[in-house]
Structures are given as structure tokens and as C-alpha cells.
Design a protein around this motif. Sequence first.
Motif, PDB file in Angstrom:
ATOM      1  N   SER A 153       8.399 -16.183  56.774  1.00 26.03           N
ATOM      2  CA  SER A 153       9.037 -15.389  55.719  1.00 26.03           C
ATOM      3  C   SER A 153       9.294 -16.207  54.461  1.00 26.03           C
ATOM      4  CB  SER A 153      10.346 -14.784  56.229  1.00 26.03           C
ATOM      5  OG  SER A 153      11.228 -15.819  56.627  1.00 26.03           O
ATOM      6  N   CYS A 154       9.428 -17.511  54.604  1.00 27.22           N
ATOM      7  CA  CYS A 154       9.639 -18.375  53.431  1.00 27.22           C
ATOM      8  C   CYS A 154       8.610 -19.498  53.363  1.00 27.22           C
ATOM      9  CB  CYS A 154      11.056 -18.935  53.425  1.00 27.22           C
ATOM     10  SG  CYS A 154      11.438 -19.967  54.849  1.00 27.22           S
ATOM     11  N   HIS A 155       7.572 -19.413  54.183  1.00 27.71           N
ATOM     12  CA  HIS A 155       6.503 -20.421  54.236  1.00 27.71           C
ATOM     13  C   HIS A 155       7.073 -21.819  54.391  1.00 27.71           C
ATOM     14  CE1 HIS A 155       3.994 -17.385  51.794  1.00 27.71           C
ATOM     15  NE2 HIS A 155       3.946 -17.123  53.070  1.00 27.71           N
ATOM     16  N   TYR A 156       7.782 -22.034  55.491  1.00 25.03           N
ATOM     17  CA  TYR A 156       8.369 -23.351  55.737  1.00 25.03           C
ATOM     18  C   TYR A 156       7.970 -23.875  57.110  1.00 25.03           C
ATOM     19  CZ  TYR A 156      11.479 -27.166  56.707  1.00 25.03           C
ATOM     20  OH  TYR A 156      11.959 -28.396  57.049  1.00 25.03           O
ATOM     21  N   CYS A 157       7.627 -25.154  57.139  1.00 29.48           N
ATOM     22  CA  CYS A 157       7.362 -25.867  58.388  1.00 29.48           C
ATOM     23  C   CYS A 157       7.973 -27.258  58.243  1.00 29.48           C
ATOM     24  CB  CYS A 157       5.854 -25.978  58.627  1.00 29.48           C
ATOM     25  SG  CYS A 157       5.424 -26.874  60.147  1.00 29.48           S
ATOM     26  N   PRO A 158       8.596 -27.776  59.287  1.00 27.97           N
ATOM     27  CA  PRO A 158       9.228 -29.097  59.189  1.00 27.97           C
ATOM     28  C   PRO A 158       8.258 -30.273  59.358  1.00 27.97           C
ATOM     29  CG  PRO A 158       9.649 -28.163  61.342  1.00 27.97           C
ATOM     30  CD  PRO A 158       8.927 -27.101  60.543  1.00 27.97           C
ATOM     31  N   CYS A 159       6.962 -30.020  59.435  1.00 23.23           N
ATOM     32  CA  CYS A 159       6.011 -31.115  59.659  1.00 23.23           C
ATOM     33  C   CYS A 159       5.859 -31.991  58.410  1.00 23.23           C
ATOM     34  CB  CYS A 159       4.648 -30.573  60.095  1.00 23.23           C
ATOM     35  SG  CYS A 159       3.657 -29.845  58.791  1.00 23.23           S
ATOM     36  N   PRO A 160       5.481 -33.248  58.608  1.00 25.32           N
ATOM     37  CA  PRO A 160       5.297 -34.157  57.469  1.00 25.32           C
ATOM     38  C   PRO A 160       4.208 -33.694  56.501  1.00 25.32           C
ATOM     39  CG  PRO A 160       5.391 -35.391  59.533  1.00 25.32           C
ATOM     40  CD  PRO A 160       5.343 -33.933  59.890  1.00 25.32           C
ATOM     41  N   ALA A 161       3.148 -33.078  56.997  1.00 27.64           N
ATOM     42  CA  ALA A 161       2.068 -32.615  56.121  1.00 27.64           C
ATOM     43  C   ALA A 161       2.564 -31.544  55.162  1.00 27.64           C
ATOM     44  CB  ALA A 161       0.900 -32.087  56.948  1.00 27.64           C
ATOM     45  N   PHE A 162       3.431 -30.662  55.635  1.00 31.79           N
ATOM     46  CA  PHE A 162       3.978 -29.625  54.760  1.00 31.79           C
ATOM     47  C   PHE A 162       4.819 -30.276  53.664  1.00 31.79           C
ATOM     48  CE2 PHE A 162       7.123 -26.499  53.440  1.00 31.79           C
ATOM     49  CZ  PHE A 162       6.325 -25.407  53.151  1.00 31.79           C
ATOM     50  N   ALA A 163       5.681 -31.196  54.048  1.00 34.91           N
ATOM     51  CA  ALA A 163       6.547 -31.863  53.063  1.00 34.91           C
ATOM     52  C   ALA A 163       5.731 -32.615  52.022  1.00 34.91           C
ATOM     53  CB  ALA A 163       7.509 -32.811  53.772  1.00 34.91           C
ATOM     54  N   TYR A 164       4.695 -33.302  52.466  1.00 36.93           N
ATOM     55  CA  TYR A 164       3.932 -34.136  51.545  1.00 36.93           C
ATOM     56  C   TYR A 164       2.884 -33.345  50.757  1.00 36.93           C
ATOM     57  CZ  TYR A 164       1.260 -38.052  49.738  1.00 36.93           C
ATOM     58  OH  TYR A 164       0.628 -38.930  48.902  1.00 36.93           O
ATOM     59  N   THR A 165       2.010 -32.628  51.470  1.00 34.12           N
ATOM     60  CA  THR A 165       0.879 -31.958  50.818  1.00 34.12           C
ATOM     61  C   THR A 165       1.294 -30.698  50.064  1.00 34.12           C
ATOM     62  OG1 THR A 165      -0.551 -32.769  52.578  1.00 34.12           O
ATOM     63  CG2 THR A 165      -1.429 -31.014  51.203  1.00 34.12           C
ATOM     64  N   VAL A 166       2.154 -29.888  50.676  1.00 29.45           N
ATOM     65  CA  VAL A 166       2.525 -28.608  50.070  1.00 29.45           C
ATOM     66  C   VAL A 166       3.677 -28.773  49.082  1.00 29.45           C
ATOM     67  CG1 VAL A 166       3.320 -26.258  50.529  1.00 29.45           C
ATOM     68  CG2 VAL A 166       1.699 -27.344  52.091  1.00 29.45           C
ATOM     69  N   LEU A 167       4.760 -29.394  49.511  1.00 26.05           N
ATOM     70  CA  LEU A 167       5.947 -29.480  48.652  1.00 26.05           C
ATOM     71  C   LEU A 167       5.869 -30.597  47.611  1.00 26.05           C
ATOM     72  CD1 LEU A 167       8.782 -28.818  51.249  1.00 26.05           C
ATOM     73  CD2 LEU A 167       7.697 -27.191  49.684  1.00 26.05           C
TER      74      LEU A 167
END
Length: 138
Positions: free
Chosen positions: A81-95
Motif C-alpha cells: 500500500s505504501c511500496h515499502y520493504c525493509p531490505c537493504p536494496a530498497f533503502a539503497y536503490t529505491v530510496l
Amino acid sequence: MRSRLPAVAEQLFRDIQKTYEDTSQIPDDLLIALKFVFGPCALQALDLVDQRSVTCLSSSSGRKAFQVIGGSGRLYTCFVSCHYCPCPAFAYTVLRRNEGLLCKHILAVYLCQAIGVTQQESVSDQQMSTLLSGTVAP
């Protein structure tokens, strides 16, 4: 308020869903489009789909969260619903770098939903509250 993907991604998931319903497979042209839109995480997401790594947790109050078992065996709780994942790839590549729309875990959730292979699990409202607070898994 539900977060939305770009129209091209939404349409791609609809095309995958319709084609999979008709043929029980995803044709090469849609796989190429998936790789074009989502980049290198597309293949990794498809691998998670093949492994049936996605479970939708639903509570009686209607809340939903998705748990995805990553390639390393780690469990990630994702919120589509908010496109969130706690994985490192999400934090680095997406955010941080803004180089991708989604990580492989969230993409796997969308793909599993499109082809109807998401595992389903009911949890109590208390378990969902605990999951959402981040203290322990249900």
C-alpha cells in the motif's frame, strides 16, 4: 491512501494477469517488458515467484501485509500500500539513489498477485498489530 505505480507498470501487471489467466504462462514479450520497466530485479523477483516465497497476511479488520522469503532465506515484511520493504536494496536503490521503482520483494508480491500464486494466511488483529509495530512476526 494507496500509493500508485506509474501507469506503464500498472498496465504491465494487468497484461501479465490477463495473459496468465488465458495461457498459464507469461510470454517472452511481457518478460522483456518486465525487465525493461523494473531492471535487474525483475529476474530475481521471478525467481521468488517460482519458489512461492510470497505470503499475504490478512486480519479480520481488513489489514494486509506481505511476507517474502528472500533469496538468503531472510523474511521481509512488505507493505504494498505504501511500496515499502525493509531490505537493504530498497533503502539503497529505491530510496537513496532513486534508481528503481521497487525492490525484488515488492515486485514479487505484485507478480504473485497478478498470476494468483500468493499464499494466504489469516492472522488475528493482535498478531497484525504486533507485526505492524515491528516487535515480532506472527
